[in-house]
Each structure stands twice: as C-alpha cells, then as structure tokens.
Design an enzyme around this catalytic site. Sequence first.
Site, PDB file in Angstrom:
ATOM      1  N   ASP A  22      -2.949   5.800   2.472  1.00 56.58           N
ATOM      2  CA  ASP A  22      -2.415   4.450   2.268  1.00 56.58           C
ATOM      3  C   ASP A  22      -3.179   3.378   3.035  1.00 56.58           C
ATOM      4  O   ASP A  22      -2.801   2.209   2.982  1.00 56.58           O
ATOM      5  CB  ASP A  22      -0.919   4.388   2.591  1.00 56.58           C
ATOM      6  CG  ASP A  22      -0.617   4.392   4.084  1.00 56.58           C
ATOM      7  OD1 ASP A  22      -1.453   4.885   4.871  1.00 56.58           O
ATOM      8  OD2 ASP A  22       0.475   3.925   4.461  1.00 56.58           O
ATOM      9  N   ARG A  23      -4.252   3.738   3.712  1.00 54.19           N
ATOM     10  CA  ARG A  23      -5.100   2.723   4.344  1.00 54.19           C
ATOM     11  C   ARG A  23      -6.491   3.304   4.609  1.00 54.19           C
ATOM     12  O   ARG A  23      -6.640   4.475   4.913  1.00 54.19           O
ATOM     13  CB  ARG A  23      -4.490   2.221   5.655  1.00 54.19           C
ATOM     14  CG  ARG A  23      -5.221   1.015   6.237  1.00 54.19           C
ATOM     15  CD  ARG A  23      -4.614   0.554   7.546  1.00 54.19           C
ATOM     16  NE  ARG A  23      -3.369  -0.164   7.372  1.00 54.19           N
ATOM     17  CZ  ARG A  23      -3.288  -1.467   7.100  1.00 54.19           C
ATOM     18  NH1 ARG A  23      -4.374  -2.177   6.924  1.00 54.19           N
ATOM     19  NH2 ARG A  23      -2.112  -2.051   6.998  1.00 54.19           N
ATOM     20  N   LYS A  78       0.814  -1.219   0.000  1.00 53.84           N
ATOM     21  CA  LYS A  78       0.000   0.000   0.000  1.00 53.84           C
ATOM     22  C   LYS A  78       0.849   1.271   0.000  1.00 53.84           C
ATOM     23  O   LYS A  78       0.554   2.225  -0.720  1.00 53.84           O
ATOM     24  CB  LYS A  78      -0.932  -0.010   1.218  1.00 53.84           C
ATOM     25  CG  LYS A  78      -1.969  -1.119   1.189  1.00 53.84           C
ATOM     26  CD  LYS A  78      -2.897  -1.068   2.394  1.00 53.84           C
ATOM     27  CE  LYS A  78      -2.178  -1.358   3.689  1.00 53.84           C
ATOM     28  NZ  LYS A  78      -1.617  -2.724   3.747  1.00 53.84           N
TER      29      LYS A  78
END
Length: 217
Positions: free
Chosen positions: A76-77, A12
């Site tokens: 990224d998450r 990610k």
Amino acid sequence: MITMAGMIGVGKTTYTNHMAEIFQAEPLFEEVSENPILDAYYNEPTKYAFSLQIYFLNQRVKSIKRGMTYERAILDRSIYEDALFTQVNNMNGNISDVEWELYQDLLANMMDDVRIISESTNQSPELLVYLHAPFDLILEKIKRRGRPYEQIEGRPDLLAYYKQLHTLYDEWYENYDHSAKMAIDVSQYDILTSSDQEIVAKKIQDKWSTLLENSPS
C-alpha cells in the site's frame, strides 16, 4: 508485485484491499496504529522527522522482502515515496542536509540488498499505481478518516505542508523510474462500489498485460 502510491489520505489502503481481493494477491499494509513516532512527529516535526523516516525506511524494506515471499502481492505504499517525504522534511528544515545524505545512503544500501533477494526469488516491485486527486478531495478524505493528528483545524502549518506535498507528488511521479507505472484519478471512481472496482482492476490488468507482452521471453 504491485505498489500503490499517493498523497496522505488518497485511499491507498482501500484500493489495496479491493485490488488484492480481485487479483487474489496478498495485501501488505502500513501499520499506522503500531507506529510509535507518527503522532509525535505531527506535534514536533523538527524533533521527530529523521527518526520517523528511518522507521518508515525500515518498515518498507521489511514489507518488500515479505512481498517477495508471495506469488502475488500488493503493497500500500512505495519505499521511494518515503524518500519524497524525507526530502520535503529536508526542504522545510526538519531534517538536516547531513541527515538527508545519510538517509539516501541507507536507502541505496538497503535497495542493493533487496535486489539481491529479488534475483534469487524472481520477485520485485514491477508496477507502481499512483493514486491522485484534487487537493480539496484529499482534505475531505483526511477529515473523514478522522485521525486527530492529521486534522488541519487551527493548523495553518499543516495545511501548508499538505499543499506542498500535493504539488510535489505529481513531479515525483513524473520522475519515478524504478519500475513501470500508471496513474489513476480517484475522483473519477467510487472504489467502494463493485462496478468501479472492476473498472479500476481492468485498467491495472491492461497495464499488467502490456508489461508481460513486452517482457523478455
């Protein structure tokens, strides 16, 4: 705003870096090195699971709010991804039913606040990009990045946990309905090469263009 999602070690952060550069967006990352609980959780999950998930919940909300201050941002998450980890910890007995219910209540309240901010800024997580890969590749990537507490050698319990997460992630993605979504099999691309970066970026751009075409004018 785009959010990346996917299994531990799937890539990610790397995808966020490259896609943010191509799309001229602000990349927003999980600060693992500053997490005071993560290492302890891997050693004593029953003791630290709930504290860890509350920590992550707080960080995710901060990240979304920060992302709303930019014209373009890539996280990224996903905050909803963290709910999957909390649920798994509940399934495994690391988090009690009461704690799981409390977590869900906190998540709902925090997302209400995020929606209010979203309405005033006209910014929100609009597309989720789910990165997935075969389990053997995930293990290889985890080993390669070398975080000691993530390694499975001598840890059959940790290997079982990774297998459980890997199985549940696809189900989580299928049920995800908080925004538009798309899936990318990372085993098909070498994201470190410019040619594959362009291929992945085009896939995301095509999906994004479809969203714009279908959005109310």
